[in-house]
Design an enzyme around this catalytic site. Sequence first.
Site, PDB file in Angstrom:
ATOM      1  CD  GLU A  94      -2.424   1.858   0.428  1.00 38.91           C
ATOM      2  OE1 GLU A  94      -2.404   3.099   0.270  1.00 38.91           O
ATOM      3  OE2 GLU A  94      -3.078   1.082  -0.309  1.00 38.91           O
ATOM      4  CD  GLN A  95      -0.450   5.464  -3.722  1.00 36.54           C
ATOM      5  OE1 GLN A  95       0.416   5.452  -4.596  1.00 36.54           O
ATOM      6  NE2 GLN A  95      -1.594   6.099  -3.871  1.00 36.54           N
TER       7      GLN A  95
ATOM      8  NE  ARG B 257     -14.891   4.460   0.055  1.00 34.52           N
ATOM      9  CZ  ARG B 257     -15.297   3.693  -0.958  1.00 34.52           C
ATOM     10  NH1 ARG B 257     -16.550   3.746  -1.371  1.00 34.52           N
ATOM     11  NH2 ARG B 257     -14.467   2.869  -1.555  1.00 34.52           N
TER      12      ARG B 257
ATOM     13  CE1 TYR C 256     -24.725   6.380   2.961  1.00 42.13           C
ATOM     14  CE2 TYR C 256     -25.987   6.619   0.930  1.00 42.13           C
ATOM     15  CZ  TYR C 256     -24.787   6.405   1.571  1.00 42.13           C
ATOM     16  OH  TYR C 256     -23.637   6.213   0.851  1.00 42.13           O
TER      17      TYR C 256
ATOM     18  CG  ASP D 267     -13.122   1.506  -8.066  1.00 43.34           C
ATOM     19  OD1 ASP D 267     -14.182   0.905  -8.359  1.00 43.34           O
ATOM     20  OD2 ASP D 267     -13.065   2.434  -7.241  1.00 43.34           O
TER      21      ASP D 267
END
Length: 393
Positions: free
Chosen positions: A33-34, A108, A214, A292
Amino acid sequence: MRSPDIAILGGGIGGLATAAFLHRAGLPCTVYEQASELKELGAGLVVAPNAARLLRRLGVLDVFLRRAVELEVGWEFRRWEDGTILSAENLTTECVRLYGEQTYTAHRADLLDVIKSAVPDGTVRLGRRAVELRHDGDRPVLLFEDGERVEPDVLIGADGVHSVVRRSLAGSAPARVSGLSAFRALVPAERAPSFARRPAQTLWIGPDHHLVHYPISAGAFVNLVAVAPAGEYSVESWTATATVEELLTEFDGWDPRLRALIRAAGVPGRWALLDRLPLRQWSRGTVTLLGDAAHPMFPFFGQGAAQAIEDAAVLAGCLAEDVTDPARALRRYEQLRLPRTTRLQEVSHGRSHINHLPDGPDQEARDKSFTEADPLVANGWIYGYDPEVEMSA
């Protein structure tokens, strides 16, 4: 039998879900992970039954529910100028009856944290920025900014829409301008009107625009996502920002209650929705894409994170079932996943036209159709999907 050396580029929801499902299948891996810490930018998302089902299989759903909000109402469409409810779905009983799981909303970062809890310590290496993917014969070679080389047996590109791995596999063709941009913002619950604090997913639709809201974070915040014409705006970044005034301008003349909700928001983020055609192939040898990086989609069905989690479950299952031939396992993964994600990319793309109709005969016909439709049933192909059933077919 030696397990393949598996490298995952990207420590977001898709990358960590892949690591978690690989661990569940008994296959070790390393995540590169960067960023210097694991965190999620952005704000809220919907965790529909197809994603909740997989969180349960990872053994993290109960922890997730401490911060999530269980929706009672979904697909609540409201008319832009006066808030008239055009349709609404009772999720409290129907989700479980139809699909065996509820629908939730969450921040998230909370979803990332619970998935991370299913990944063994030492799996993730932080601060590793990849700059290039090469091949040494059939073997992938991943080069990092500081000169480090990694030569795994299997490389999984879960590194997002600007993927280094995708660029190597599919070229660097520029994305097309969609003409749309999205705003996101959080409203503290104590500042939000009561209609927005309900456990409901509400969509306000009107000419050229729509806005979804929401509650998230155990009800502490209300999440807003708005889509509007992009004009000259072309920045595709989770860190770019706008102002509340800019967001208000987009919804000039809309129901005063909605505008009051916008006024209570913090600094909105803004990003251009760039259009990428579905890939016809996303695996080559022992290199593949996920989430993605493989199938970026517009957010109109709330399935971006869910599809990455589904990818992770299927990919881990394929590798576990064919550990001696990873290239063949990746071909099967692609064959199982590509038709479904392509269909979701296409229906997500078409939704903006439906949501953004100007007032007139087409809009009146659309509104009438809402009273006759049952989106929870109509989208059963999305919510009823089970990777384990798919793989055993």
